[in-house]
Scaffold this motif. Sequence first.
Motif, short mmCIF file in Angstrom:
data_model
loop_
_atom_site.label_atom_id
_atom_site.label_comp_id
_atom_site.label_asym_id
_atom_site.label_seq_id
_atom_site.Cartn_x
_atom_site.Cartn_y
_atom_site.Cartn_z
N LEU A 1 4.92 0.75 -13.32
CA LEU A 1 4.09 1.94 -13.50
C LEU A 1 4.70 3.07 -12.69
N ARG A 2 5.12 4.13 -13.36
CA ARG A 2 5.67 5.30 -12.67
C ARG A 2 4.64 6.42 -12.71
N ALA A 3 4.42 7.07 -11.56
CA ALA A 3 3.43 8.15 -11.50
C ALA A 3 3.82 9.31 -12.40
N ASP A 4 5.12 9.64 -12.47
CA ASP A 4 5.52 10.78 -13.31
C ASP A 4 5.21 10.52 -14.78
N HIS B 1 4.10 7.14 -5.09
CA HIS B 1 4.08 8.60 -5.17
C HIS B 1 5.43 9.12 -5.72
N PRO B 2 5.39 10.16 -6.56
CA PRO B 2 6.66 10.69 -7.10
C PRO B 2 7.67 11.07 -6.01
N GLN B 3 7.20 11.43 -4.82
CA GLN B 3 8.16 11.77 -3.75
C GLN B 3 8.81 10.55 -3.13
N LEU B 4 8.22 9.38 -3.33
CA LEU B 4 8.85 8.14 -2.83
C LEU B 4 9.66 7.46 -3.95
N LEU C 1 0.14 7.69 -5.06
CA LEU C 1 -0.69 8.68 -5.74
C LEU C 1 -1.73 7.90 -6.54
N SER C 2 -3.00 8.08 -6.19
CA SER C 2 -4.04 7.30 -6.87
C SER C 2 -4.25 7.83 -8.28
N PHE C 3 -4.88 7.02 -9.12
CA PHE C 3 -5.10 7.41 -10.52
C PHE C 3 -6.06 8.59 -10.61
N SER C 4 -6.84 8.80 -9.56
CA SER C 4 -7.72 9.97 -9.57
C SER C 4 -7.08 11.15 -8.84
N GLY C 5 -5.81 11.01 -8.44
CA GLY C 5 -5.06 12.17 -7.95
C GLY C 5 -4.94 12.30 -6.44
N GLU C 6 -5.43 11.32 -5.67
CA GLU C 6 -5.31 11.43 -4.20
C GLU C 6 -3.98 10.86 -3.70
N THR C 7 -3.48 11.52 -2.65
CA THR C 7 -2.22 11.08 -2.05
C THR C 7 -2.50 10.19 -0.84
N VAL C 8 -1.78 9.08 -0.75
CA VAL C 8 -1.85 8.20 0.42
C VAL C 8 -0.56 8.40 1.20
N LYS C 9 -0.69 8.54 2.51
CA LYS C 9 0.47 8.86 3.34
C LYS C 9 0.92 7.68 4.20
N HIS C 10 2.20 7.71 4.54
CA HIS C 10 2.76 6.68 5.41
C HIS C 10 2.23 6.86 6.83
N GLU C 11 1.88 5.74 7.44
CA GLU C 11 1.43 5.76 8.84
C GLU C 11 2.34 4.84 9.65
N GLY C 12 2.40 5.09 10.93
CA GLY C 12 3.17 4.20 11.81
C GLY C 12 4.59 4.68 11.99
N GLU C 13 5.48 3.75 12.31
CA GLU C 13 6.83 4.14 12.72
C GLU C 13 7.70 4.58 11.54
#
Lengths: 328, 328
Positions: free
Chosen positions: A202-205, B260-263, B279-291
């Motif tokens: 599954l690709r987001a784009d 996410h398209p940026q990853l 990137l969730s199906f409803s459009g929210e972005t999840v970000k990397h945490e930690g090192e």
Amino acid sequence: MAAIEEGKVSDGLAGPLDQMECVSFPPVNRFAICGGTHGNETSGVYMVREMQKQKIEKVGSVSITTVLSNPRAVDACKRYTETDLNRCFTDALLSAPITDSTPYELRRAHELNAQLGPKGSEEAVDLLCDLHNTTANMGLCLIFYSLDWITLHIYKYIQSKITSVPVRAIQLDIAPSEAYSLEAVGKHGFAFEVGPQPNGVLRADIFNMVKEGVDLTIEWLQQFNSGSTFEGGEVEAFTFAKSVDYPRDPATSEIAAAIHPQLQDNDFKLLRPGDPIFLSFSGETVKHEGEELYPFFVNECAYYEKKTAFHLARKSTLTFPSIRVKKD
Amino acid sequence: MAAIEEGKVSDGLAGPLDQMECVSFPPVNRFAICGGTHGNETSGVYMVREMQKQKIEKVGSVSITTVLSNPRAVDACKRYTETDLNRCFTDALLSAPITDSTPYELRRAHELNAQLGPKGSEEAVDLLCDLHNTTANMGLCLIFYSLDWITLHIYKYIQSKITSVPVRAIQLDIAPSEAYSLEAVGKHGFAFEVGPQPNGVLRADIFNMVKEGVDLTIEWLQQFNSGSTFEGGEVEAFTFAKSVDYPRDPATSEIAAAIHPQLQDNDFKLLRPGDPIFLSFSGETVKHEGEELYPFFVNECAYYEKKTAFHLARKSTLTFPSIRVKKD
């Protein structure tokens, strides 16, 4: 020129295009969106699941039915389990009796035809859109059988709104009775074919392209049903001409060459005689012969078993009239 | 620093690196090239078939064995039929008794261990290279368990010769007894992991990368066996740190977001805290945490079932000595 099936023009304006000013159609209220017809084409699977989760069943004048077409294949993450569901919707197969030996997908086709059709009847949904992915670099394509003016206008609308990716139309010139894929069950229908995306990935784009296509279709239906007139005009479409198989080892029938790097990812780029099409494992180039045509479904994963390396199409210009909703 | 397994340095020169001038090894004569360990990763399948067709069994000092590892999975164009063959080569699984209920792939692992090993024995092939594809944008990677100086030198050689695509090394820090993949059966071993390529699809560009890697490995072996000294030096390698699963719907356990398209397609690009990963199906972005870590195998198809969206690695510099063949 765009063909229109008998009975779809309800106000007597059908005739040579230059005599027509505006053709009117009944409202397109009942819209079915199907995903997972091929279980490993993920955009439609997740699109349908998300719409079901959000309970999107009505948007203005449009009532929406979302269907996961082949749940067994989705669970197995395979194209199909026993036979290709998207080849089961011919009139002959839909009227064949169900027996103990009927493959799962053909039984499922009968269920879908009962739920969304019956194909060719007044009870059928007004519009059926089936969501597909391809491993080929095809961007966003709308695939139609006999073109009708509703779906051509939707195509033109989507093409005018999406600029981030090429939007193209593919016509399969097949009679309604022989039309084998799910979208043939609706009064109007088309498939979104979106790629490149590997099966099972599954690709987001790509997901976002499919979502944009669906959202724009709903937007168009709303405007159409509420009385907007859509201006006629012209669009380009690619009409299926023929399929090309891989070169094969005469002894084993195994493929002996890959798609040439100059053809790979170049769907819809005109292929001229002498252009490379295959690169053999021992390094030889095979060239295109014959007329100039447009390749598509180049290196589509599912077509290896169908002995197809790519399809070829002719490009044509389709002219169509202005349309508006028919008033009661 | 590069680890070297006991017994591999045969001339007593092993010791702190700054004390070593040149380490000598026995010739690496017997080279096994395996493809189709995963039946839908096509580069290795067609590479092995082509070498068998051309009867490439000896190149100078190097005798070559080519093996189609999982023919049933190749015929079915699936990763595996009953269990993942490339997880079957631990000491425990290779010594487990075969019964009627033993999965096909584990039986096949015993056959391959008998043919190319036994793992850890003097009879094992000198070098085993297993050919894999990934749907991730990883270019050409060599994957090792405990690094040894033969395979590190081969890596350095390939990296110096291939400029058209990034060539990287991945280290899985797993003890030999626990090493689960086919390359662990050879005295020395590594996997080529080459992508992006969809499962079941053969791309000429990816095939050619694999072929170039295999050809350069044979070239290196020839030079090594004929007495060339290979200068020591440094290389970068990525060491597996941890895996990251997709966000999931708590009710259904189904994935709730895409990479996410940026990853996506940015394997080995440093991931910093706050960088988008899903990137969730409803459009929210999840970000990397930690090192800060390096992602790889981003959106690998086969890892959906393993609940892995991507792996994360640390980058390290490996220092290794000059090597030459041991004279009798």
